[in-house]
Design an enzyme around this catalytic site. Structure first.
Site, PDB file in Angstrom:
ATOM      1  N   LYS A 257      -8.651  -1.337   6.128  1.00 30.42           N
ATOM      2  CA  LYS A 257      -8.948  -1.954   4.831  1.00 30.42           C
ATOM      3  C   LYS A 257      -7.966  -3.079   4.527  1.00 30.42           C
ATOM      4  O   LYS A 257      -8.347  -4.129   4.002  1.00 30.42           O
ATOM      5  CB  LYS A 257      -8.895  -0.879   3.729  1.00 30.42           C
ATOM      6  CG  LYS A 257     -10.106   0.062   3.793  1.00 30.42           C
ATOM      7  CD  LYS A 257      -9.997   1.206   2.826  1.00 30.42           C
ATOM      8  CE  LYS A 257      -8.990   2.231   3.269  1.00 30.42           C
ATOM      9  NZ  LYS A 257      -9.132   3.579   2.768  1.00 30.42           N
TER      10      LYS A 257
ATOM     11  N   ARG B 145     -13.981  13.124   6.126  1.00 30.14           N
ATOM     12  CA  ARG B 145     -12.712  13.774   6.455  1.00 30.14           C
ATOM     13  C   ARG B 145     -12.238  14.644   5.311  1.00 30.14           C
ATOM     14  O   ARG B 145     -11.691  15.727   5.509  1.00 30.14           O
ATOM     15  CB  ARG B 145     -11.652  12.713   6.789  1.00 30.14           C
ATOM     16  CG  ARG B 145     -11.880  12.064   8.141  1.00 30.14           C
ATOM     17  CD  ARG B 145     -11.038  10.814   8.283  1.00 30.14           C
ATOM     18  NE  ARG B 145      -9.648  11.070   8.027  1.00 30.14           N
ATOM     19  CZ  ARG B 145      -8.804  10.198   7.465  1.00 30.14           C
ATOM     20  NH1 ARG B 145      -9.220   8.992   7.112  1.00 30.14           N
ATOM     21  NH2 ARG B 145      -7.560  10.511   7.259  1.00 30.14           N
TER      22      ARG B 145
ATOM     23  N   HIS C  46       0.848  -1.193   0.000  1.00 30.36           N
ATOM     24  CA  HIS C  46       0.000   0.000   0.000  1.00 30.36           C
ATOM     25  C   HIS C  46       0.880   1.238   0.000  1.00 30.36           C
ATOM     26  O   HIS C  46       1.825   1.335   0.778  1.00 30.36           O
ATOM     27  CB  HIS C  46      -0.916   0.030   1.231  1.00 30.36           C
ATOM     28  CG  HIS C  46      -1.790   1.247   1.231  1.00 30.36           C
ATOM     29  ND1 HIS C  46      -2.980   1.310   0.544  1.00 30.36           N
ATOM     30  CD2 HIS C  46      -1.613   2.469   1.780  1.00 30.36           C
ATOM     31  CE1 HIS C  46      -3.512   2.499   0.687  1.00 30.36           C
ATOM     32  NE2 HIS C  46      -2.699   3.238   1.433  1.00 30.36           N
TER      33      HIS C  46
ATOM     34  N   SER D 227      -7.488   4.204   8.944  1.00 33.07           N
ATOM     35  CA  SER D 227      -8.218   4.094   7.687  1.00 33.07           C
ATOM     36  C   SER D 227      -7.536   3.084   6.760  1.00 33.07           C
ATOM     37  O   SER D 227      -8.163   2.151   6.239  1.00 33.07           O
ATOM     38  CB  SER D 227      -8.269   5.489   7.040  1.00 33.07           C
ATOM     39  OG  SER D 227      -8.656   5.419   5.705  1.00 33.07           O
TER      40      SER D 227
ATOM     41  N   ASP E 115     -15.101   3.027   7.320  1.00 32.99           N
ATOM     42  CA  ASP E 115     -14.026   3.875   6.803  1.00 32.99           C
ATOM     43  C   ASP E 115     -14.456   4.598   5.541  1.00 32.99           C
ATOM     44  O   ASP E 115     -14.089   5.756   5.327  1.00 32.99           O
ATOM     45  CB  ASP E 115     -12.760   3.064   6.518  1.00 32.99           C
ATOM     46  CG  ASP E 115     -11.709   3.962   5.882  1.00 32.99           C
ATOM     47  OD1 ASP E 115     -11.257   4.890   6.576  1.00 32.99           O
ATOM     48  OD2 ASP E 115     -11.385   3.786   4.700  1.00 32.99           O
TER      49      ASP E 115
HETATM   50  N1  URA Z   1      -5.705   6.644   2.210  1.00 29.86           N
HETATM   51  C1  URA Z   1      -6.688   6.085   2.942  1.00 29.86           C
HETATM   52  O1  URA Z   1      -7.207   5.032   2.581  1.00 29.86           O
HETATM   53  N2  URA Z   1      -7.084   6.686   4.076  1.00 29.86           N
HETATM   54  C2  URA Z   1      -6.538   7.847   4.501  1.00 29.86           C
HETATM   55  O2  URA Z   1      -6.929   8.338   5.528  1.00 29.86           O
HETATM   56  C3  URA Z   1      -5.521   8.433   3.729  1.00 29.86           C
HETATM   57  C4  URA Z   1      -5.113   7.794   2.588  1.00 29.86           C
END
Ligand code: URA
Length: 431
Positions: free
Chosen positions: A192, A173, A86, A188, A166
């Site tokens: 995931k 956000r 990621h 966040s 999320d």
């Molecule tokens: N990517 C995400 O999935 N969440 C965040 O808060 C920032 C970047």
């Protein structure tokens, strides 16, 4: 149904700088997912977290509550180990495109459940959608089949079932200036990734003007928080801190970045893209039990390219189809003789976005051919009138705004510029 808490009381605890109890966190995430806690209440809580922070235990509980808001995938039945990557997002960050097939070429399955771009950072799915016929939405069955008996690599849209809390909170956000907050970003991303069920995870945490985290200290804090969350959840997790002060590679934009990724898969491509692709592949392969694998060799000898072609075709794409090109181009020229001093990642990212490669709102379309090609990098000698950038768009009225975003970069002088020695700045492993 009567609720055990009142949202106002939970918000007040965080507003006053106190620690939320597990029961508060579990309830507020669940009640927000059910629509009992409203967007305006969650906005206030997000701002209180932004201002007052969270303890390590609060972050872990918040992450776990978001995971429990939806489904969890389970890849333990696959005949191959799984490893995922990621990136916290940057400009010209096309690494996933070559990395996923590269790692899969060693028999390690790569479940890349990705997102679309918002603002100046591009999204992996937007890039791949530049390939004619390619499909981002797969069923869970298709994902399992592709990983288990197909190419071994999947890059697709994360289903709505993964961490739905999320999804709601991230959109909120974005609209309430509460994105750039370590506890909220870490929970966040990791909710995931843990829900996705990958066996191991390598995080590419970007540092610099084009990244969320502008300083090494902040990036370190985010990386450490995410590595600890992953490790505590039983996912073998490691992070690389990598430079995002200049764009990665020589292209920014959707089809432009696909073209560059294919060059990398063909054994060429810009040095920084190759370096980072190989460094991340080494980490993913080591985490999946192959510490001695040589990913650079698999780029040179075409093994990774073979998996790319299969992966694109599995998702309906034609790997041989010509990529879309923008209808108009305009060049940005050097204004003097000398050494190029800077090429600010944020400025180039905003230019590409304004040309049509990115979106301002989730529902906006993107142009496949729009973006920026880079012809000179900091430290290069340039002469007056030489092409530094080429801007691409389907709508020529966008050129002026794109040029405005470049007003404070591309300085030229006689001062020497120290070349960047490596795009990888630091490595952070689980304790
Ligand atoms: N990517 C995400 O999935 N969440 C965040 O808060 C920032 C970047």
């Amino acid at each position: 149904m009567s609720e055990p808490f009142d949202a106002v009381d939970v918000i007040a605890i965080k507003r006053d700088g106190e620690v939320l109890q597990d029961e508060h966190i579990d309830w507020v995430i669940d009640a927000y997912t059910r629509g009992v806690v409203t967007d305006y209440q969650m906005s206030a809580l997000a701002m209180a977290i932004f201002l007052n922070g969270m303890t390590r235990h609060e972050i872990a509980r918040w992450t776990d509550a978001m995971i429990r808001s939806g489904e969890r995938m389970d890849f333990s039945g696959l005949p191959r180990p799984t490893s995922d990557k990621h990136s916290t997002g940057g400009v010209g960050d096309k690494i996933t495109l070559s990395l996923a097939p590269l790692v899969a070429s060693f028999g390690v399955a790569v479940p890349q459940l990705s997102g679309r771009g918002l603002g100046h950072t591009g999204g992996t799915l937007d890039k791949l959608e530049a390939i004619p016929g390619w499909r981002a939405n797969l069923s869970n069955e298709e994902v399992y089949r592709q990983l288990g008996t197909g190419s071994g690599a999947v890059i697709c849209a994360a289903g709505a079932g993964l961490a739905p809390a999320d999804k709601k909170l991230y959109a909120l956000r974005d609209a309430t200036a509460t994105v750039a907050c370590v506890p909220l970003i870490a929970s966040s991303i990791m909710s995931k990734k843990i829900a996705e069920g990958t066996g191991s995870l390598v995080l590419d945490v970007k540092v610099g003007s084009g990244a969320f985290m502008k300083t090494l200290d902040k990036a370190r804090e985010l990386a450490r928080t995410m590595v600890d969350l992953g490790t505590d959840a039983g996912t073998n997790t490691v992070a690389l801190l990598t430079d995002m002060s200049v764009p990665l590679g020589l292209t920014v934009g959707n089809a432009l970045e696909v073209r560059e990724s294919v060059e990398v898969l063909a054994g060429g491509g810009p040095d920084d893209v190759v370096e980072l692709t190989v460094a991340l592949a080494r980490e993913m392969l080591a985490a999946a039990g192959q510490p001695d694998a040589d990913p650079a060799a698999a780029l040179r000898d075409g093994r990774a390219m073979d998996v790319w072609r299969t992966m694109i075709a599995e998702q309906g794409g034609d790997p041989d189809a010509p990529l879309p090109q923008a209808a108009y181009t305009e060049d940005v020229l050097a204004e003097a003789d000398g050494i190029l001093q800077d090429l600010d990642a944020l400025a180039v990212g905003v230019a590409s976005w304004r040309l049509g490669a990115g979106r301002a709102r989730k529902e906006d379309p993107v142009q496949a051919g729009a973006g920026v090609e880079i012809f000179a990098r900091p430290g290069d000698k340039v002469v007056r009138g030489q092409k530094l950038l080429r801007l691409h768009t389907d709508e020529p009225e966008r050129f002026a705004r794109a040029r405005e975003s470049l007003a404070d970069t591309l300085h030229i002088s006689d001062a020497p510029v120290e070349p960047r020695s490596s795009v990888v700045l630091e490595r952070i492993a689980g304790k």
